[in-house]
Design an enzyme around this catalytic site. Structure first.
Site, PDB file in Angstrom:
ATOM      1  CD  GLU A  93      41.181   1.313  56.684  1.00 14.63           C
ATOM      2  OE1 GLU A  93      40.737   2.112  55.836  1.00 14.63           O
ATOM      3  OE2 GLU A  93      41.143   1.498  57.898  1.00 14.63           O
ATOM      4  CB  CYS A 106      44.552  -5.280  62.355  1.00 17.43           C
ATOM      5  SG  CYS A 106      42.792  -5.286  61.995  1.00 17.43           S
ATOM      6  CB  CYS A 113      32.158  -5.211  54.916  1.00 16.65           C
ATOM      7  SG  CYS A 113      31.477  -6.510  55.973  1.00 16.65           S
ATOM      8  CB  CYS A 117      28.079  -3.829  61.721  1.00 15.26           C
ATOM      9  SG  CYS A 117      28.184  -5.624  61.736  1.00 15.26           S
ATOM     10  CB  CYS A 120      31.183  -1.168  60.840  1.00 16.35           C
ATOM     11  SG  CYS A 120      32.693  -1.711  60.045  1.00 16.35           S
ATOM     12  CB  CYS A 334      36.779  -1.069  60.931  1.00 18.93           C
ATOM     13  SG  CYS A 334      37.408  -2.586  61.487  1.00 18.93           S
TER      14      CYS A 334
HETATM   15  N1  SAH Z   1      33.516  -8.759  59.990  1.00 22.08           N
HETATM   16  C1  SAH Z   1      34.226  -9.116  61.172  1.00 22.08           C
HETATM   17  C2  SAH Z   1      35.554  -8.418  61.362  1.00 22.08           C
HETATM   18  C3  SAH Z   1      35.656  -6.958  61.067  1.00 22.08           C
HETATM   19  S1  SAH Z   1      35.423  -5.738  62.263  1.00 22.08           S
HETATM   20  C4  SAH Z   1      33.340  -8.921  62.373  1.00 22.08           C
HETATM   21  O1  SAH Z   1      32.246  -8.405  62.242  1.00 22.08           O
HETATM   22  O2  SAH Z   1      33.729  -9.328  63.455  1.00 22.08           O
HETATM   23  C5  SAH Z   1      36.340  -6.047  63.713  1.00 22.08           C
HETATM   24  C6  SAH Z   1      35.607  -5.609  64.968  1.00 22.08           C
HETATM   25  O3  SAH Z   1      35.526  -4.183  65.069  1.00 22.08           O
HETATM   26  C7  SAH Z   1      34.175  -6.098  64.997  1.00 22.08           C
HETATM   27  O4  SAH Z   1      33.833  -6.524  66.288  1.00 22.08           O
HETATM   28  C8  SAH Z   1      33.400  -4.838  64.622  1.00 22.08           C
HETATM   29  O5  SAH Z   1      32.072  -4.928  64.996  1.00 22.08           O
HETATM   30  C9  SAH Z   1      34.190  -3.777  65.333  1.00 22.08           C
HETATM   31  N2  SAH Z   1      33.988  -2.408  64.834  1.00 22.08           N
HETATM   32  C10 SAH Z   1      33.818  -1.995  63.564  1.00 22.08           C
HETATM   33  N3  SAH Z   1      33.676  -0.666  63.503  1.00 22.08           N
HETATM   34  C11 SAH Z   1      33.758  -0.220  64.760  1.00 22.08           C
HETATM   35  C12 SAH Z   1      33.670   1.071  65.358  1.00 22.08           C
HETATM   36  N4  SAH Z   1      33.464   2.165  64.620  1.00 22.08           N
HETATM   37  N5  SAH Z   1      33.802   1.147  66.686  1.00 22.08           N
HETATM   38  C13 SAH Z   1      34.023   0.048  67.430  1.00 22.08           C
HETATM   39  N6  SAH Z   1      34.096  -1.178  66.941  1.00 22.08           N
HETATM   40  C14 SAH Z   1      33.962  -1.331  65.619  1.00 22.08           C
END
Ligand code: SAH
Length: 348
Positions: A93, A106, A113, A117, A120, A334
C-alpha cells in the site's frame, strides 16, 4: 526463467544492456524516458523505436506491473490510499497526501516487515519479501498516472524497513532522482528507519541529500526495547551515534519520530529523557499520536495531552511538531489496508 525486470535497471545499467543486445547506447536514453518519464506500461507504446527493437525488448525484458486493486479517498482531507498488486500476487500500500507545497507519496519498501514494532500493523504476518527498485518506483508512477499530477515529495514510511532492503532502496533513490527520470530532488525524499545502525552509517557515506528519519518511540533504552524488538540488537546510544554520524556526513538534520502511546511513553520521565536526547542535537521531532490497530491494545493520548507534551518539549528548546493526522477515516495506519485485504482473502 523470468525475463529481466527492465524498470529496475539504472540509466547506466540500461546503457550496458543495450550494448549487450547490440543496440546503440542512445537507445537507453529513449527507453529510460519511456519507462521513467512517460511511464509506459508496454513496449508497444514506445513509438519512436522500430517494431523489430520493440519485439527484441519484449523477448528479453518485462515491464513488471504494479496494478491498483483498491483506492480509498478520504472525506476529511486531501489524502488517498492505494493498494497495489505486484506481479506475484503480493500486495503493498501507498498513500498520496496533497499539500500546499506539492504532492507527497508515502511508499512501502517491503511486502510486510520483520522488525516487529509492537504498535505497527505492517509487521503482523512478518516479512514476505523485499521490493525491487521497480516496485518502489511503480507505486509512485501509478499514483502520478492515476491522479494526473506531478509528485514532488517522497517519504519511505509505508510498510517495511528500507534499511533492511538496502541495495534496492539505494538504487530506488538514485533512480527517482535521476535527471533522466522523474528527477525528484533528493532533498524532497525522506526515509524512515527503526535504527539499523550499520546501514545508517553506510547510508551516511553514499553522498546523498535525503532526510533520514529515526523511529525513536522510547526515551530510554529500556522503554525503546519494550516497543521495538530491534532496539535489543542496536542500543539507543549506538543509534544516536549513527544519527550524529549521518548529520556530520550529510549536513542533513535528523528527524526523530515518536509515536505517542497513552500511559506508555508519554510520561514526565519520558519528557525529560527526550529533552536530554534532543537538546544538543541539530534535529527535529515529529510526534505521531499512535494510530490504534485492532490487534493491540494501544491507545493514543487525548489531543489536549498530546499538545501539552509538545508544548513542554518546545519550552525546553526542542524543535517539534505533531504530525497532522491524515486520512484517519481510510485505514490510515501503516499496513492496515493491506491487512484488511489479506484477512478478507483468508475468510473466503
Ligand atoms: N520501518 C521504518 C518505516 C516504516 S513505519 C521505521 O520503522 O521507521 C513509519 C513510521 O510510522 C515509523 O516511525 C513507525 O514506527 C510509525 N508507525 C507505524 N505504525 C504506527 C501506528 N499504528 N501509529 C503510529 N505510528 C506508527
Amino acid at each position: 526463467m523470468r525475463k529481466k525486470d527492465i524498470c529496475s535497471c539504472t540509466y547506466k545499467e540500461l546503457q550496458m544492456e543495450m550494448q549487450e543486445i547490440g543496440e546503440k547506447p542512445f537507445r537507453a536514453k529513449q527507453i529510460y524516458e519511456w519507462l521513467h518519464v512517460k511511464l509506459a506500461g508496454e513496449f508497444d507504446e514506445m513509438t519512436n523505436l522500430s517494431k523489430a527493437l520493440r519485439q527484441k525488448l519484449e523477448e528479453q525484458y518485462e515491464i513488471r506491473k504494479v496494478s491498483m486493486i483498491d483506492r480509498q479517498i478520504s472525506k476529511m482531507d486531501p489524502t488517498e490510499k492505494f493498494l497495489f498488486e505486484l506481479y506475484d500476487g503480493n500486495m503493498v500500500e501507498s498513500v498520496l497526501m496533497k499539500y500546499n507545497y506539492g504532492n507527497s507519496v508515502c511508499i512501502s519498501s517491503q511486502v510486510g516487515c520483520r522488525m516487529g514494532c509492537r504498535f505497527c500493523a505492517s509487521t503482523i504476518g512478518g516479512k514476505l519479501r523485499d521490493l525491487t527498485p521497480s516496485e518502489m518506483l511503480g507505486q509512485i508512477y501509478q499514483i502520478q498516472k492515476i491522479c494526473g499530477e506531478r509528485i514532488s515529495n517522497i517519504v519511505v514510511m509505508g510498510t517495511g524497513e528500507p534499511l533492511d532492503n538496502y541495495d534496492n532502496f539505494l538504487k530506488f533513490v538514485h533512480m527517482i532522482s535521476d535527471e533522466h527520470g522523474l528527477h525528484i530532488s533528493q532533498r524532497n525524499i525522506t526515509a524512515s528507519t527503526c535504527g539499523i545502525v550499520p546501514n545508517m552509517k553506510r547510508l551516511a557515506e553514499e553522498g546523498l541529500q535525503i532526510t533520514l528519519a529515526l523511529s525513536l518511540h522510547g526515551s530510554s533504552q529500556q522503554k525503546r526495547q519494550e516497543l521495538m524488538p530491534i532496539a535489543k540488537k542496536y542500543e539507543l546510544s549506538e543509534v544516536l551515534e549513527a544519527c550524529d554520524y549521518y548529520f556530520e556526513k550529510t549536513g542533513r538534520r535528523i528527524t526523530f519520530e515518536y509515536s505517542l502511546v497513552q500511559g506508555v511513553n508519554d510520561t514526565q520521565e519520558d519528557l525529560k529523557g527526550l529533552v536530554d536526547i534532543m537538546k544538543n542535537r541539530n534535529c527535529h521531532m515529529n510526534l505521531i499520536p499512535v494510530n490504534p490497530i485492532k490487534e493491540r491494545n494501544f491507545r493514543k493520548p487525548s489531543r489536549k495531552n498530546a499538545l501539552e507534551f509538545k508544548n513542554k518539549l518546545e519550552h525546553n528548546g526542542i524543535n517539534v511538531t505533531i504530525r497532522r493526522e491524515r486520512g484517519s477515516d481510510i485505514d490510515g495506519a501503516c499496513g492496515q489496508l493491506r491487512r484488511r485485504h489479506i484477512e478478507s482473502q483468508e475468510e473466503n
